[in-house]
Design a protein around this motif. Sequence first.
Motif, PDB file in Angstrom:
ATOM      1  N   HIS A  64     -22.473 -34.533  -5.940  1.00 55.33           N
ATOM      2  CA  HIS A  64     -22.151 -33.473  -6.901  1.00 55.33           C
ATOM      3  C   HIS A  64     -22.305 -32.125  -6.200  1.00 55.33           C
ATOM      4  CE1 HIS A  64     -22.435 -30.879 -10.411  1.00 55.33           C
ATOM      5  NE2 HIS A  64     -21.917 -31.880 -11.119  1.00 55.33           N
ATOM      6  N   ASP A  65     -21.417 -31.172  -6.515  1.00 55.19           N
ATOM      7  CA  ASP A  65     -21.431 -29.886  -5.809  1.00 55.19           C
ATOM      8  C   ASP A  65     -22.732 -29.120  -5.984  1.00 55.19           C
ATOM      9  OD1 ASP A  65     -20.754 -29.438  -8.483  1.00 55.19           O
ATOM     10  OD2 ASP A  65     -19.504 -27.708  -8.034  1.00 55.19           O
ATOM     11  N   VAL A  66     -23.348 -29.180  -7.153  1.00 54.41           N
ATOM     12  CA  VAL A  66     -24.623 -28.480  -7.361  1.00 54.41           C
ATOM     13  C   VAL A  66     -25.722 -29.144  -6.539  1.00 54.41           C
ATOM     14  CG1 VAL A  66     -26.372 -27.863  -9.075  1.00 54.41           C
ATOM     15  CG2 VAL A  66     -23.952 -27.634  -9.635  1.00 54.41           C
ATOM     16  N   MET A  67     -25.718 -30.470  -6.495  1.00 57.36           N
ATOM     17  CA  MET A  67     -26.708 -31.185  -5.700  1.00 57.36           C
ATOM     18  C   MET A  67     -26.492 -30.898  -4.214  1.00 57.36           C
ATOM     19  SD  MET A  67     -27.787 -35.173  -5.637  1.00 57.36           S
ATOM     20  CE  MET A  67     -27.708 -35.225  -7.391  1.00 57.36           C
ATOM     21  N   ARG A  68     -25.230 -30.883  -3.795  1.00 58.85           N
ATOM     22  CA  ARG A  68     -24.915 -30.575  -2.394  1.00 58.85           C
ATOM     23  C   ARG A  68     -25.444 -29.200  -2.017  1.00 58.85           C
ATOM     24  NH1 ARG A  68     -21.797 -27.404   0.193  1.00 58.85           N
ATOM     25  NH2 ARG A  68     -20.933 -27.892   2.210  1.00 58.85           N
ATOM     26  N   SER A  69     -25.203 -28.234  -2.878  1.00 63.50           N
ATOM     27  CA  SER A  69     -25.660 -26.870  -2.632  1.00 63.50           C
ATOM     28  C   SER A  69     -27.186 -26.817  -2.544  1.00 63.50           C
ATOM     29  CB  SER A  69     -25.138 -25.965  -3.743  1.00 63.50           C
ATOM     30  OG  SER A  69     -25.646 -24.679  -3.611  1.00 63.50           O
TER      31      SER A  69
ATOM     32  N   GLU B  77     -17.587 -29.668   0.337  1.00 69.78           N
ATOM     33  CA  GLU B  77     -17.715 -29.790  -1.112  1.00 69.78           C
ATOM     34  C   GLU B  77     -16.481 -30.464  -1.705  1.00 69.78           C
ATOM     35  OE1 GLU B  77     -17.999 -26.532  -4.595  1.00 69.78           O
ATOM     36  OE2 GLU B  77     -19.479 -26.334  -2.979  1.00 69.78           O
ATOM     37  N   ASP B  78     -16.704 -31.289  -2.719  1.00 71.50           N
ATOM     38  CA  ASP B  78     -15.631 -31.959  -3.468  1.00 71.50           C
ATOM     39  C   ASP B  78     -14.737 -32.843  -2.608  1.00 71.50           C
ATOM     40  OD1 ASP B  78     -16.468 -30.835  -5.895  1.00 71.50           O
ATOM     41  OD2 ASP B  78     -15.312 -29.019  -5.515  1.00 71.50           O
ATOM     42  N   VAL B  79     -15.298 -33.432  -1.562  1.00 75.21           N
ATOM     43  CA  VAL B  79     -14.554 -34.332  -0.691  1.00 75.21           C
ATOM     44  C   VAL B  79     -15.308 -35.659  -0.641  1.00 75.21           C
ATOM     45  CG1 VAL B  79     -13.796 -34.750   1.692  1.00 75.21           C
ATOM     46  CG2 VAL B  79     -13.607 -32.464   0.706  1.00 75.21           C
ATOM     47  N   ALA B  80     -14.567 -36.762  -0.783  1.00 73.91           N
ATOM     48  CA  ALA B  80     -15.181 -38.085  -0.661  1.00 73.91           C
ATOM     49  C   ALA B  80     -15.688 -38.261   0.766  1.00 73.91           C
ATOM     50  CB  ALA B  80     -14.177 -39.171  -1.020  1.00 73.91           C
TER      51      ALA B  80
ATOM     52  N   GLY C 134     -32.018 -28.985 -20.408  1.00 77.30           N
ATOM     53  CA  GLY C 134     -30.921 -28.147 -20.857  1.00 77.30           C
ATOM     54  C   GLY C 134     -29.690 -28.939 -21.272  1.00 77.30           C
ATOM     55  N   GLU C 135     -29.882 -30.220 -21.574  1.00 78.30           N
ATOM     56  CA  GLU C 135     -28.788 -31.105 -21.978  1.00 78.30           C
ATOM     57  C   GLU C 135     -27.648 -31.110 -20.958  1.00 78.30           C
ATOM     58  OE1 GLU C 135     -27.844 -30.104 -26.033  1.00 78.30           O
ATOM     59  OE2 GLU C 135     -29.791 -30.831 -26.722  1.00 78.30           O
ATOM     60  N   TRP C 136     -27.990 -30.873 -19.713  1.00 79.24           N
ATOM     61  CA  TRP C 136     -27.008 -30.840 -18.634  1.00 79.24           C
ATOM     62  C   TRP C 136     -26.743 -32.275 -18.175  1.00 79.24           C
ATOM     63  CZ3 TRP C 136     -27.960 -29.511 -12.947  1.00 79.24           C
ATOM     64  CH2 TRP C 136     -26.746 -29.312 -12.301  1.00 79.24           C
ATOM     65  N   PRO C 137     -25.480 -32.738 -18.190  1.00 79.78           N
ATOM     66  CA  PRO C 137     -25.177 -34.144 -17.889  1.00 79.78           C
ATOM     67  C   PRO C 137     -25.703 -34.651 -16.547  1.00 79.78           C
ATOM     68  CG  PRO C 137     -23.273 -33.103 -18.871  1.00 79.78           C
ATOM     69  CD  PRO C 137     -24.290 -32.008 -18.625  1.00 79.78           C
ATOM     70  N   LEU C 138     -25.564 -33.880 -15.477  1.00 80.51           N
ATOM     71  CA  LEU C 138     -26.035 -34.352 -14.178  1.00 80.51           C
ATOM     72  C   LEU C 138     -27.552 -34.558 -14.209  1.00 80.51           C
ATOM     73  CD1 LEU C 138     -25.690 -35.081 -11.202  1.00 80.51           C
ATOM     74  CD2 LEU C 138     -25.850 -32.640 -10.674  1.00 80.51           C
ATOM     75  N   ALA C 139     -28.278 -33.619 -14.770  1.00 81.61           N
ATOM     76  CA  ALA C 139     -29.730 -33.744 -14.832  1.00 81.61           C
ATOM     77  C   ALA C 139     -30.136 -34.935 -15.695  1.00 81.61           C
ATOM     78  CB  ALA C 139     -30.340 -32.448 -15.374  1.00 81.61           C
ATOM     79  N   LEU C 140     -29.419 -35.149 -16.800  1.00 77.97           N
ATOM     80  CA  LEU C 140     -29.712 -36.293 -17.670  1.00 77.97           C
ATOM     81  C   LEU C 140     -29.427 -37.607 -16.954  1.00 77.97           C
ATOM     82  CD1 LEU C 140     -28.313 -34.904 -21.030  1.00 77.97           C
ATOM     83  CD2 LEU C 140     -30.725 -35.250 -20.416  1.00 77.97           C
ATOM     84  N   GLU C 141     -28.356 -37.643 -16.188  1.00 76.42           N
ATOM     85  CA  GLU C 141     -28.024 -38.857 -15.434  1.00 76.42           C
ATOM     86  C   GLU C 141     -29.104 -39.150 -14.393  1.00 76.42           C
ATOM     87  OE1 GLU C 141     -24.465 -40.585 -12.578  1.00 76.42           O
ATOM     88  OE2 GLU C 141     -24.081 -38.809 -13.788  1.00 76.42           O
TER      89      GLU C 141
END
Length: 186
Positions: free
Chosen positions: A136-141, A91-94, A10-17
């Motif tokens: 990444h938040d999607v990966m975390r979820s 989420e979104d915390v180092a 789906g040309e999604w950057p995270l998936a491409l990475e």
Amino acid sequence: QARDLSRCLGEWPLALELAAAMIRERVRQNGSAGHAAERLLELIERKGVQALQDPTADPRHRTISSVLEVSLELLDGSDRRHLAELSIFPEDVAIPLAAAASVWHLDEFDSEDLARRLARLSLVKLDLERAVLRLHDVMRSWLASNIANARDIHDRLVRAWPEWRNLPDLPGEYAWRWLPWHLAQA
């Protein structure tokens, strides 16, 4: 192959990475880039068919599910478990590498080696200068939805900090800011 992979993801950057990292890893293990891309496309298409059977799933989660399942095949069982354990962090915390090491029950050197392996596969972003990693938040979820014992993992982290008046000096004052949250989750 690159266009097919891009369309499939789906040309999604995270998936491409993630896909690029998997190809790099297979090449590093003495495979050709063409064969690695072909194998990855086959695996994503095969795994993707199963993931797409859930019509209620968010398209980004369906994509990340198929790509992560393939990525995780490059990790051994304990590394997979340790990656999933990172989903207990907010989420979104180092995430301080020292806090991850406490959760993983690893020393400073072994935790850094593990974090580098995960970063090489683009499963986390690693900043060795600051000694933190990000998920990444999607990966975390996605990882959180696949972990059964989150309370135990929070408890493991809280128990690693027994002296609450003398919390460890972690980047971003992590222990001071997030101890109450981890206690509530435990």
